[in-house]
Design a protein around this motif. Sequence first.
Motif, short mmCIF file in Angstrom:
data_model
loop_
_atom_site.label_atom_id
_atom_site.label_comp_id
_atom_site.label_asym_id
_atom_site.label_seq_id
_atom_site.Cartn_x
_atom_site.Cartn_y
_atom_site.Cartn_z
N ALA A 376 54.73 25.67 45.87
CA ALA A 376 54.15 24.40 45.42
C ALA A 376 53.91 23.47 46.60
O ALA A 376 52.90 22.76 46.65
CB ALA A 376 55.06 23.73 44.39
N GLU A 377 54.84 23.47 47.57
CA GLU A 377 54.65 22.64 48.75
C GLU A 377 53.43 23.10 49.55
O GLU A 377 52.64 22.28 50.03
CB GLU A 377 55.89 22.67 49.63
CG GLU A 377 55.79 21.74 50.83
CD GLU A 377 57.02 21.81 51.72
OE1 GLU A 377 57.28 20.81 52.43
OE2 GLU A 377 57.71 22.84 51.73
N ILE A 378 53.27 24.40 49.68
CA ILE A 378 52.09 24.94 50.38
C ILE A 378 50.81 24.44 49.71
O ILE A 378 49.89 23.92 50.38
CB ILE A 378 52.13 26.48 50.39
CG1 ILE A 378 53.24 26.98 51.33
CG2 ILE A 378 50.77 27.05 50.82
CD1 ILE A 378 53.52 28.47 51.19
N SER A 399 49.50 31.85 53.45
CA SER A 399 50.63 31.25 54.18
C SER A 399 51.78 32.23 54.33
O SER A 399 52.58 32.11 55.26
CB SER A 399 51.10 29.98 53.46
OG SER A 399 50.05 29.03 53.41
N LEU A 400 51.88 33.20 53.42
CA LEU A 400 52.92 34.22 53.52
C LEU A 400 52.55 35.33 54.49
O LEU A 400 53.35 36.25 54.71
CB LEU A 400 53.21 34.82 52.14
CG LEU A 400 53.93 33.91 51.14
CD1 LEU A 400 54.06 34.61 49.79
CD2 LEU A 400 55.30 33.49 51.64
N GLY A 401 51.34 35.27 55.06
CA GLY A 401 50.97 36.22 56.10
C GLY A 401 49.85 37.17 55.77
O GLY A 401 49.51 38.04 56.58
N PHE A 402 49.23 37.05 54.60
CA PHE A 402 48.12 37.95 54.24
C PHE A 402 46.84 37.47 54.92
O PHE A 402 46.25 36.45 54.54
CB PHE A 402 47.92 37.97 52.72
CG PHE A 402 48.98 38.73 51.97
CD1 PHE A 402 48.78 40.06 51.62
CD2 PHE A 402 50.17 38.11 51.62
CE1 PHE A 402 49.75 40.77 50.92
CE2 PHE A 402 51.15 38.81 50.93
CZ PHE A 402 50.95 40.14 50.58
N GLU A 426 49.96 25.61 57.94
CA GLU A 426 50.88 26.14 56.92
C GLU A 426 51.36 27.54 57.30
O GLU A 426 52.53 27.87 57.13
CB GLU A 426 50.21 26.17 55.55
CG GLU A 426 50.07 24.81 54.89
CD GLU A 426 51.42 24.13 54.71
OE1 GLU A 426 52.27 24.65 53.97
OE2 GLU A 426 51.61 23.07 55.34
N ARG A 427 50.45 28.36 57.79
CA ARG A 427 50.83 29.73 58.19
C ARG A 427 51.87 29.70 59.30
O ARG A 427 52.86 30.46 59.28
CB ARG A 427 49.60 30.53 58.63
CG ARG A 427 48.75 31.00 57.45
CD ARG A 427 47.39 31.51 57.89
NE ARG A 427 47.44 32.65 58.78
CZ ARG A 427 47.49 33.93 58.39
NH1 ARG A 427 47.53 34.22 57.09
NH2 ARG A 427 47.49 34.91 59.27
N ARG A 428 51.68 28.81 60.27
CA ARG A 428 52.66 28.71 61.37
C ARG A 428 53.99 28.18 60.85
O ARG A 428 55.06 28.66 61.25
CB ARG A 428 52.12 27.80 62.48
CG ARG A 428 51.01 28.43 63.31
CD ARG A 428 50.74 27.62 64.56
NE ARG A 428 50.22 26.29 64.27
CZ ARG A 428 48.94 26.00 64.14
NH1 ARG A 428 48.02 26.97 64.29
NH2 ARG A 428 48.52 24.77 63.90
N ASP A 432 57.66 30.28 60.79
CA ASP A 432 58.82 29.80 61.54
C ASP A 432 60.06 29.58 60.67
O ASP A 432 61.12 29.21 61.17
CB ASP A 432 58.48 28.47 62.24
CG ASP A 432 57.52 28.67 63.42
OD1 ASP A 432 57.43 29.81 63.91
OD2 ASP A 432 56.87 27.69 63.82
N ILE A 433 59.93 29.78 59.36
CA ILE A 433 61.09 29.59 58.48
C ILE A 433 62.12 30.67 58.78
O ILE A 433 61.80 31.86 58.81
CB ILE A 433 60.67 29.66 57.00
CG1 ILE A 433 59.76 28.46 56.64
CG2 ILE A 433 61.89 29.68 56.08
CD1 ILE A 433 59.20 28.51 55.23
N PRO A 434 63.38 30.31 59.03
CA PRO A 434 64.39 31.31 59.39
C PRO A 434 64.77 32.20 58.21
O PRO A 434 64.64 31.81 57.04
CB PRO A 434 65.58 30.46 59.85
CG PRO A 434 65.40 29.14 59.17
CD PRO A 434 63.92 28.93 59.05
#
Length: 723
Positions: A376-378, A399-402, A426-428, A432-434
């Motif tokens: 939702a934030e994305i 944003s998840l990498g697709f 957003e993708r970056r 970077d989320i651990p």
Amino acid sequence: SLQQIQNDPNFPRIRESVEYSGIDWESGDRVRASAVITDDDPVLDTRIPAPRIPGPVAPASIEPYDIDAQLNNVSNREAFGEFSAEQTKRLHENGFVVTTDSRLQSFYIYEENVYWNLPNFVTTDVILHTFSDIFLYALKKVERRSVFGWVKLLSSALREESVKLWREARDPVVKQEARGNAIYFATLEALLKRTTRHAPEELQPEVESALGVIRGAAGEKTTIGGIEVDPPAFAPRGHYTASEDFKNYFRAMNLLSAPILIPSDADPNPALVRIQLMAFALDRAKIRGVPALKAWQRVNDLTSLFTGRSNPIPIVDVLPLLQEEDGHRLGVDEIARQAQLARARARLSAIFVRILPDASTDTPVAFFGKKYVLDAEIMQHLVRWPDRPMASGLDVAASLGFDQARDLDIAGQKAVDWFPGRLEEERRRVADIPVDWWTSGVYPGLLWTFSSLVPEHASELPMFMRNRAWGFKSLNTALSGWAELRHHTILYAEAFSAEGGGDQYKVELPKGYIEPNALFFSRMRWLMEKFRHDLSANGALTRNLDAKLDALADIVRRCDEIVRKERRGAPLDRQDHEFIHFIGSRLGEITTMSRTNDQLTRHDWNILPEAERSQAIIADVGRGNDAVLEVGIGPAHAIFAIIPGAGGKLRLARGASYQYYEFPWPASDRLTDEKWREILSRDPHPSVPDWAAAYRTDHPKPGKYPHQDRTDLEWYVYSYSPD
């Protein structure tokens, strides 16, 4: 204690029944009947340890292979009968194809493969879908047995305390806001008890009016007890259409999640008085001698288990404001003093709220706020009024990498000059989320698992996984799994806003294949243990729920072991192939028992109406102006893949694939699952995304399979010869 109250036979629980059709054996007529859902499944005392985070997976080393244009080098080609010219072309060029052959449930396709003696292609789709069924089963069990009852008891206790505060207050501002709270909680209680008789007589007309707004679920934004609400949002959706109790619970929790906005520049601010009065009521109230605050915490813990923490500031964070630094406990009329309002505003404005509409400076507080979820934030970050008021599931996938989702997303927003840059941000940010955050809960863990479907780029993978078409198929799987997740959590997750016996028949045991995504199965094994751990830590792991999780965990474990063999190019043995071939019945048992809350066996499943057996679901995930974004899935579709075997031998295999849909829909007419299934039965109905054409044809496979009419399992006696 809370447990003693909940163990009381009179503790409120959701009432629900299963409607089905059966045969009256005396008359021979088909009759409608119903079975009341009972839920006395004991809670386990076992505490499951937290699982270890999975590490990297080994690279694949599968020998390359080529496919003949007419599929002549596919050894079991004849077992599948006809394919159209377009389907044959896709199999040759991409190594797989999805057709419009559809079934109500994914496991049907795998059971058919046993009947028709076809090899299975076990997809990530069917594993995700089965986990989704268990997730929903667990959520409904928690709501039915625990959360509903606590919310119902809270409504009475808070109505009682709010009325007392209203009678007690002398300051005119406090008294006015206290009256609003009394209406608000009396409406909540009336919803759940289906009567207004507990409301003070002088407030009953306003409570009746509020109930009319909620049950009507139509019209422009209005207020209930002075708190702004959006009436169409009260229309029950998702699994909450199953019974009147579920419908009223949905309405009640939507009322409790309505944010109270604290403007940064309003002085004095009645909203600050309102939330302090709510905190007063929560702090004072008792439920059968137990502090209501404990019940609030129990509800919050159980609902957060499936999503995450509140996005608006929860009401418990207001409690410290009722006590000054010198330890002085504020009186009811003291909360409206200018110094106290300034102190409250400063404290609350310092709390970071992640999801806010663009340009908003208001601070939201809610009794039970909608939960923060990353997707939702994305989407919130990627909408802006008026040039892009509507988000897309592609925003989340990109944003998840697709990469293909990113390219589609940007191509579709050419007129919005700010969009490509913000999407890359957003993708970056997401990259970077651990890992510690991804593995902090089941909801982020599912998003993490969806990201494992991002295609690998390695020449050592099977041919069908090394092309753009497979990338789109993987995108479809991830978005469909996400649509199911948003459907199941529609009440809690924050939304974006921009505004038989017979002759024996000897056959060779078909040799199937599992989609060799090692990262997916590694994360799925972790996810299932994480879910069990979180349920057990919250006292919500029951015997039947644990058995279902254990059954799917065993399937995922075996899939993981077989996938590791496939990726090494190692041969599979008879036990591996028997597991793959008969996987449909194991998955079907989990799905059918989950969807009927253990009331019907797999054998009895077919007595349910067809619509209730369908996996098709829909959910609105956000709003832009007068429209909502609806995302959903349809029935399962057949996927055919050409799989590698030992010695360069190629085979065809058949499996199940999701089909994802998304489209804008009028906000005043949000779709339920029932209406969505009815829409899908029409012709025409909403079309699949254009990018789906990369991997699917718009027609079914023609003709029958050679064994299609043999539906007696006892016909088959299997022989086996290793590759």
